[in-house]
Design an enzyme around this catalytic site. Structure first.
Site, PDB file in Angstrom:
ATOM      1  N   GLU A 107       0.838  -1.320  -0.043  1.00 31.17           N
ATOM      2  CA  GLU A 107      -0.059  -0.004   0.133  1.00 31.17           C
ATOM      3  C   GLU A 107       0.858   1.269   0.054  1.00 31.17           C
ATOM      4  O   GLU A 107       1.964   1.166   0.458  1.00 31.17           O
ATOM      5  CB  GLU A 107      -0.846  -0.011   1.285  1.00 31.17           C
ATOM      6  N   ASP A 108       0.418   2.123  -0.461  1.00 32.57           N
ATOM      7  CA  ASP A 108       1.073   3.462  -0.609  1.00 32.57           C
ATOM      8  C   ASP A 108       1.074   4.237   0.637  1.00 32.57           C
ATOM      9  O   ASP A 108       2.139   4.875   1.236  1.00 32.57           O
ATOM     10  CB  ASP A 108       0.613   4.462  -1.641  1.00 32.57           C
ATOM     11  N   ASP A 111      -3.840   5.821   6.662  1.00 36.20           N
ATOM     12  CA  ASP A 111      -4.165   6.903   7.142  1.00 36.20           C
ATOM     13  C   ASP A 111      -5.087   6.515   8.359  1.00 36.20           C
ATOM     14  O   ASP A 111      -4.259   6.167   9.281  1.00 36.20           O
ATOM     15  CB  ASP A 111      -4.918   7.573   5.833  1.00 36.20           C
ATOM     16  N   PHE A 160      -1.445  16.925   3.926  1.00 36.81           N
ATOM     17  CA  PHE A 160      -1.885  16.320   2.312  1.00 36.81           C
ATOM     18  C   PHE A 160      -0.516  16.187   1.467  1.00 36.81           C
ATOM     19  O   PHE A 160       0.174  17.219   1.282  1.00 36.81           O
ATOM     20  CB  PHE A 160      -2.949  17.366   2.239  1.00 36.81           C
ATOM     21  N   ARG A 173       0.391  12.222  -9.258  1.00 35.38           N
ATOM     22  CA  ARG A 173       1.120  10.937  -8.794  1.00 35.38           C
ATOM     23  C   ARG A 173       2.519  10.698  -9.403  1.00 35.38           C
ATOM     24  O   ARG A 173       3.137   9.568  -8.718  1.00 35.38           O
ATOM     25  CB  ARG A 173       0.109   9.761  -9.385  1.00 35.38           C
TER      26      ARG A 173
HETATM   27  C1  PRP Z   1      -5.624   5.861  -0.188  1.00 35.58           C
HETATM   28  C2  PRP Z   1      -4.434   4.738   0.139  1.00 35.58           C
HETATM   29  C3  PRP Z   1      -5.296   3.581   0.858  1.00 35.58           C
HETATM   30  C4  PRP Z   1      -6.181   4.576   1.637  1.00 35.58           C
HETATM   31  C5  PRP Z   1      -5.741   4.873   2.905  1.00 35.58           C
HETATM   32  O1  PRP Z   1      -6.350   5.127  -1.516  1.00 35.58           O
HETATM   33  O2  PRP Z   1      -4.183   4.190  -1.177  1.00 35.58           O
HETATM   34  O3  PRP Z   1      -6.005   2.560   0.186  1.00 35.58           O
HETATM   35  O4  PRP Z   1      -6.456   5.829   0.830  1.00 35.58           O
HETATM   36  O5  PRP Z   1      -6.646   5.340   3.802  1.00 35.58           O
HETATM   37  P1  PRP Z   1      -7.209   4.733   5.082  1.00 35.58           P
HETATM   38  O6  PRP Z   1      -6.042   4.231   5.828  1.00 35.58           O
HETATM   39  O7  PRP Z   1      -7.837   6.129   5.758  1.00 35.58           O
HETATM   40  O8  PRP Z   1      -8.334   3.837   4.902  1.00 35.58           O
HETATM   41  P2  PRP Z   1      -7.194   6.196  -2.283  1.00 35.58           P
HETATM   42  O9  PRP Z   1      -8.804   6.196  -1.848  1.00 35.58           O
HETATM   43  O10 PRP Z   1      -6.667   7.619  -2.137  1.00 35.58           O
HETATM   44  O11 PRP Z   1      -7.172   5.902  -3.719  1.00 35.58           O
HETATM   45  P3  PRP Z   1      -5.788   5.603  -4.632  1.00 35.58           P
HETATM   46  O12 PRP Z   1      -4.777   4.760  -4.114  1.00 35.58           O
HETATM   47  O13 PRP Z   1      -6.410   5.161  -5.924  1.00 35.58           O
HETATM   48  O14 PRP Z   1      -5.231   7.093  -4.874  1.00 35.58           O
END
Ligand code: PRP
Length: 184
Positions: A107-108, A111, A160, A173
């Site tokens: 995962e990136d 949060d 952010f 990105r």
């Molecule tokens: C981001 C990230 C995780 C999630 C983390 O995805 O890649 O999947 O948010 O948030 P959390 O810990 O509060 O659940 P995003 O919805 O931005 O999608 P993306 O990876 O396509 O940008």
């Protein structure tokens, strides 16, 4: 600057992590994972879209001692553009079965932790041989739920951020560094 960038309400403020710092850290994580799985087959599951850049760097750092396979999942969080609701829908599932496999979720960012907590539950329910999670970024101040992280690239403040796969409204990105945004 594109019209979308000019009108989105945010602009790039400052570099939080340079490409060099990111590369160094990902290299160390990749070496550690290679040591953990030496001689084994491992399926690295990239959570689209944000983790795609991290995934590409990570797997290239593993070396030949690991039989690394790749797979992809896409999820939607039903949140708005900058927060997560915790309700996760799988838009695209893994192509391969997780049963009996070593799985590493890639995962990136973590949060609130709600997305990863959900995904870990889904994959654990498929009876993998092992399940680990690696994230490039963690925001400890935002954490709402406890979930297991085996490797973390960087703990960052509740700012952010975009770049290295992370976006705002689909933009930025592709930037090699990780930037903080500020209101335009
Ligand atoms: C981001 C990230 C995780 C999630 C983390 O995805 O890649 O999947 O948010 O948030 P959390 O810990 O509060 O659940 P995003 O919805 O931005 O999608 P993306 O990876 O396509 O940008």
């Amino acid at each position: 600057m594109s019209d979308d960038m000019a009108n989105c309400g945010y602009k790039l403020a400052s570099v939080l992590l340079t490409r060099g710092e990111i590369e160094d850290r990902i290299g160390k994580i990749a070496s550690a994972i290679a040591d953990e799985y030496r001689g084994e087959t491992v399926v690295f599951v990239c959570i689209l879209k944000g983790a795609s850049v991290f995934m590409a760097d990570l797997i290239r750092g593993l070396g030949a001692s690991v039989d690394a396979r790749i797979d992809f999942m896409a999820v939607s969080s039903y949140g708005n553009s900058d927060s997560t609701s915790g309700v996760v829908k799988i838009l695209k599932d893994m192509d391969s079965s997780a049963e009996g496999k070593n799985i590493v979720i890639v995962e990136d960012i973590m949060d609130t932790g709600l997305t990863l907590n959900y995904l870990q539950g889904v994959i654990r329910g498929r009876s993998p041989k092992s399940l680990k999670t690696v994230v490039l970024l963690e925001k400890p101040d935002r954490r709402q739920i406890d979930c297991q992280l085996d490797h973390v690239g960087f703990k960052i403040p509740d700012k952010f951020v975009v770049g290295c796969g992370l976006d705002y409204a689909g933009m930025w990105r592709h930037l090699p560094d990780i930037w903080c945004l500020q209101e335009a």
